[in-house]
Write an enzyme that holds these catalytic residues in place. Structure first.
Site, PDB file in Angstrom:
ATOM      1  N   MET A  45       0.833  -1.212   0.000  1.00 15.71           N
ATOM      2  CA  MET A  45       0.000   0.000   0.000  1.00 15.71           C
ATOM      3  C   MET A  45       0.865   1.258   0.000  1.00 15.71           C
ATOM      4  SD  MET A  45      -2.850  -1.278  -0.272  1.00 15.71           S
ATOM      5  CE  MET A  45      -3.944   0.130  -0.053  1.00 15.71           C
ATOM      6  N   ILE A  46       1.886   1.305   0.831  1.00 12.04           N
ATOM      7  CA  ILE A  46       2.751   2.499   0.833  1.00 12.04           C
ATOM      8  C   ILE A  46       3.654   2.492  -0.402  1.00 12.04           C
ATOM      9  CG2 ILE A  46       4.511   3.816   2.087  1.00 12.04           C
ATOM     10  CD1 ILE A  46       3.427   2.714   4.673  1.00 12.04           C
ATOM     11  N   ASP A  60       9.440  -6.411  -4.785  1.00  9.55           N
ATOM     12  CA  ASP A  60       8.648  -7.116  -3.766  1.00  9.55           C
ATOM     13  C   ASP A  60       8.912  -8.611  -3.906  1.00  9.55           C
ATOM     14  OD1 ASP A  60       5.845  -5.970  -2.155  1.00  9.55           O
ATOM     15  OD2 ASP A  60       6.216  -8.126  -2.215  1.00  9.55           O
ATOM     16  N   HIS A 101       8.474   6.609  17.321  1.00 10.31           N
ATOM     17  CA  HIS A 101       7.264   6.729  16.500  1.00 10.31           C
ATOM     18  C   HIS A 101       6.115   6.082  17.247  1.00 10.31           C
ATOM     19  CE1 HIS A 101       4.441   6.764  13.360  1.00 10.31           C
ATOM     20  NE2 HIS A 101       4.522   5.504  13.040  1.00 10.31           N
TER      21      HIS A 101
HETATM   22  O1  TXD Z   1       5.357   6.070  10.025  1.00 10.61           O
HETATM   23  C1  TXD Z   1       5.675   4.894   9.793  1.00 10.61           C
HETATM   24  N1  TXD Z   1       6.953   4.549   9.717  1.00 10.61           N
HETATM   25  C2  TXD Z   1       4.583   3.855   9.615  1.00 10.61           C
HETATM   26  C3  TXD Z   1       5.142   2.580   9.022  1.00 10.61           C
HETATM   27  C4  TXD Z   1       3.406   4.360   8.908  1.00 10.61           C
HETATM   28  C5  TXD Z   1       2.541   3.467   8.308  1.00 10.61           C
HETATM   29  C6  TXD Z   1       2.886   2.038   8.046  1.00 10.61           C
HETATM   30  N2  TXD Z   1       4.088   1.620   8.675  1.00 10.61           N
HETATM   31  C7  TXD Z   1       4.671   0.302   8.295  1.00 10.61           C
HETATM   32  O2  TXD Z   1       5.094   0.266   6.940  1.00 10.61           O
HETATM   33  C8  TXD Z   1       3.718  -0.863   8.398  1.00 10.61           C
HETATM   34  O3  TXD Z   1       3.509  -1.218   9.763  1.00 10.61           O
HETATM   35  C9  TXD Z   1       4.476  -1.907   7.621  1.00 10.61           C
HETATM   36  O4  TXD Z   1       5.485  -2.469   8.443  1.00 10.61           O
HETATM   37  C10 TXD Z   1       5.144  -1.085   6.515  1.00 10.61           C
HETATM   38  C11 TXD Z   1       4.483  -1.197   5.172  1.00 10.61           C
HETATM   39  O5  TXD Z   1       3.140  -0.868   5.279  1.00 10.61           O
HETATM   40  P1  TXD Z   1       2.149  -1.169   4.025  1.00 10.61           P
HETATM   41  O6  TXD Z   1       0.812  -0.657   4.397  1.00 10.61           O
HETATM   42  O7  TXD Z   1       2.799  -0.742   2.751  1.00 10.61           O
HETATM   43  O8  TXD Z   1       2.120  -2.763   4.088  1.00 10.61           O
HETATM   44  P2  TXD Z   1       1.705  -3.774   2.901  1.00 10.61           P
HETATM   45  O9  TXD Z   1       0.674  -3.152   2.024  1.00 10.61           O
HETATM   46  O10 TXD Z   1       1.445  -5.083   3.576  1.00 10.61           O
HETATM   47  O11 TXD Z   1       3.048  -3.890   2.037  1.00 10.61           O
HETATM   48  C12 TXD Z   1       4.161  -4.567   2.522  1.00 10.61           C
HETATM   49  C13 TXD Z   1       4.809  -5.249   1.324  1.00 10.61           C
HETATM   50  C14 TXD Z   1       3.919  -6.352   0.724  1.00 10.61           C
HETATM   51  O12 TXD Z   1       3.689  -6.083  -0.645  1.00 10.61           O
HETATM   52  C15 TXD Z   1       4.715  -7.628   0.938  1.00 10.61           C
HETATM   53  O13 TXD Z   1       4.620  -8.553  -0.130  1.00 10.61           O
HETATM   54  C16 TXD Z   1       6.126  -7.070   1.026  1.00 10.61           C
HETATM   55  O14 TXD Z   1       6.010  -5.881   1.758  1.00 10.61           O
HETATM   56  N3  TXD Z   1       7.054  -7.955   1.699  1.00 10.61           N
HETATM   57  C17 TXD Z   1       8.337  -8.078   1.323  1.00 10.61           C
HETATM   58  N4  TXD Z   1       9.026  -7.456   0.348  1.00 10.61           N
HETATM   59  C18 TXD Z   1      10.327  -7.811   0.245  1.00 10.61           C
HETATM   60  N5  TXD Z   1      10.951  -8.731   1.042  1.00 10.61           N
HETATM   61  C19 TXD Z   1      10.253  -9.361   2.012  1.00 10.61           C
HETATM   62  N6  TXD Z   1      10.852 -10.293   2.796  1.00 10.61           N
HETATM   63  C20 TXD Z   1       8.887  -9.048   2.183  1.00 10.61           C
HETATM   64  N7  TXD Z   1       7.921  -9.476   3.054  1.00 10.61           N
HETATM   65  C21 TXD Z   1       6.810  -8.797   2.729  1.00 10.61           C
END
Ligand code: TXD
Length: 319
Positions: free
Chosen positions: A13-14, A34, A176
């Site tokens: 999503m981000i 990803d 945070h």
């Molecule tokens: O202010 C801040 N820092 C926070 C952070 C604000 C909002 C969200 N915050 C955190 O960002 C949230 O708690 C998550 O840990 C991350 C990402 O949030 P998002 O909403 O983008 O999560 P998604 O939509 O689940 O996307 C995560 C992606 C998803 O497509 C997975 O397939 C991928 O991460 N993913 C990976 N990519 C690469 N390598 C690995 N191992 C992996 N595992 C999952």
């Protein structure tokens, strides 16, 4: 001169929103990475197909192999799992720490000269772990949280005072989330500090405290409304602001989770402090005088981040 290359590690999503914003702002070529097959490729293609409509030039691509991030100037890391209702940011530590180890190895191998902006939660511990796993210089690895938290604070203040968001400045310190330390005396409307606005009758101390608490709970409020995940528009906009300050050497003064080597009495940890971001990455950490109450709140925030880092070391002793 070649275009900047922006690698988005995590295309959820981000990540998708980051790609869209970076395209709209014509910040450079964009690689979405990803582990999910198809997601990065599909989002890259969809945004590329919007480019002629919007009028921006950017080569967008999606990948499941780290080699695609080769030579990136900026890496923005959202890989991992996000919260569901009832989960705290800290609940994500076990899973996301392992993800940071993989991401750190990928960046170390293919983009060692990048400016790395970590978003993955629990942010203050994940950015600390990512810097160690990647081995990149400490001034080139930073966490995004304070720009989001101060954006939330500014929004609530602008609503309370019925003034433009452009004239509200907010100052937040610390970790945070729940232990975040918003500094009312350094937050202003057009330079007028909040305590003066209370004296001027613009608001009350109680209402201000309510706004500060709502800012701390900002992430949870969105999680409870969305039910399927956490905030992504404001987090993405916040990371893009930081990336822009690096790529354009703007030297913005922004609250970031930065590596402290003694500033604020903190060593070998990442905590939210005011920083200058320019072509050198985190070019300066700005140390302000805290009063007793603020120092106590800051120390509490540091203690909670230290606890998370200890939890990381318990899982990955090589940290
Ligand atoms: O202010 C801040 N820092 C926070 C952070 C604000 C909002 C969200 N915050 C955190 O960002 C949230 O708690 C998550 O840990 C991350 C990402 O949030 P998002 O909403 O983008 O999560 P998604 O939509 O689940 O996307 C995560 C992606 C998803 O497509 C997975 O397939 C991928 O991460 N993913 C990976 N990519 C690469 N390598 C690995 N191992 C992996 N595992 C999952």
């Amino acid at each position: 001169m070649a275009r900047n290359k922006i690698a988005l590690i995590g295309s959820g999503m981000i990540g998708g929103t980051l790609a869209h914003l970076a395209g709209l702002k014509e910040m450079g070529d964009i690689v979405l990475f990803d582990i999910a097959e198809g997601t990065p490729q599909g989002k890259a293609l969809d945004i590329a197909e919007s480019a002629p409509v919007e009028g921006f030039d950017s080569r967008l691509s999606g990948a499941n192999d780290y080699s695609a991030i080769e030579g990136a100037d900026v890496c923005i890391v959202t890989a991992g799992v996000a919260r569901k209702p009832g989960m705290s940011r800290d609940d994500l530590l076990g899973i996301n720490l392992k993800v940071m180890e993989q991401v750190g190895a990928g960046i170390k191998k293919y983009a060692p000269n990048a400016f790395v902006i970590c978003i993955t939660n629990p942010l203050d511990a994940m950015v600390w772990a990512l810097q160690k796993f990647s081995g990149l210089p400490k001034n080139k690895v930073v966490g995004m949280a304070g720009v989001l938290d101060s954006g939330r604070f500014q929004h609530f203040l602008a609503e309370e005072f019925n003034v433009s968001v452009e004239d509200v400045t907010a100052f937040v310190l610390g970790g945070h989330g729940d232990t975040m330390v918003p500094l009312a005396r350094y937050s202003t409307v057009a330079g007028i500090p909040l305590p003066d606005l209370v004296k001027m009758g613009w608001t009350s101390k109680e209402k201000l405290e309510e706004i500060i608490q709502r800012t701390r709970d900002g992430g949870a409020e969105i999680v409870s409304l969305l039910k399927t995940g956490s905030a992504y528009y404001a987090p993405a906009a916040s990371a893009i602001l930081m990336a822009e300050s690096y790529l354009k050497d703007k030297k913005r003064v922004l609250p970031c989770a930065a590596y402290l080597s003694g500033q604020y009495g903190v060593k070998d940890m990442y905590v939210g402090v005011p920083c200058v971001i320019g072509e050198g990455g985190i070019e300066r950490v700005i140390e302000i005088e805290l009063n007793k109450t603020e120092q106590k709140a800051f120390d509490n925030s540091v203690a909670s981040v230290a606890g998370l880092c200890e939890a990381c070391i318990a899982i990955a002793p090589n940290l």
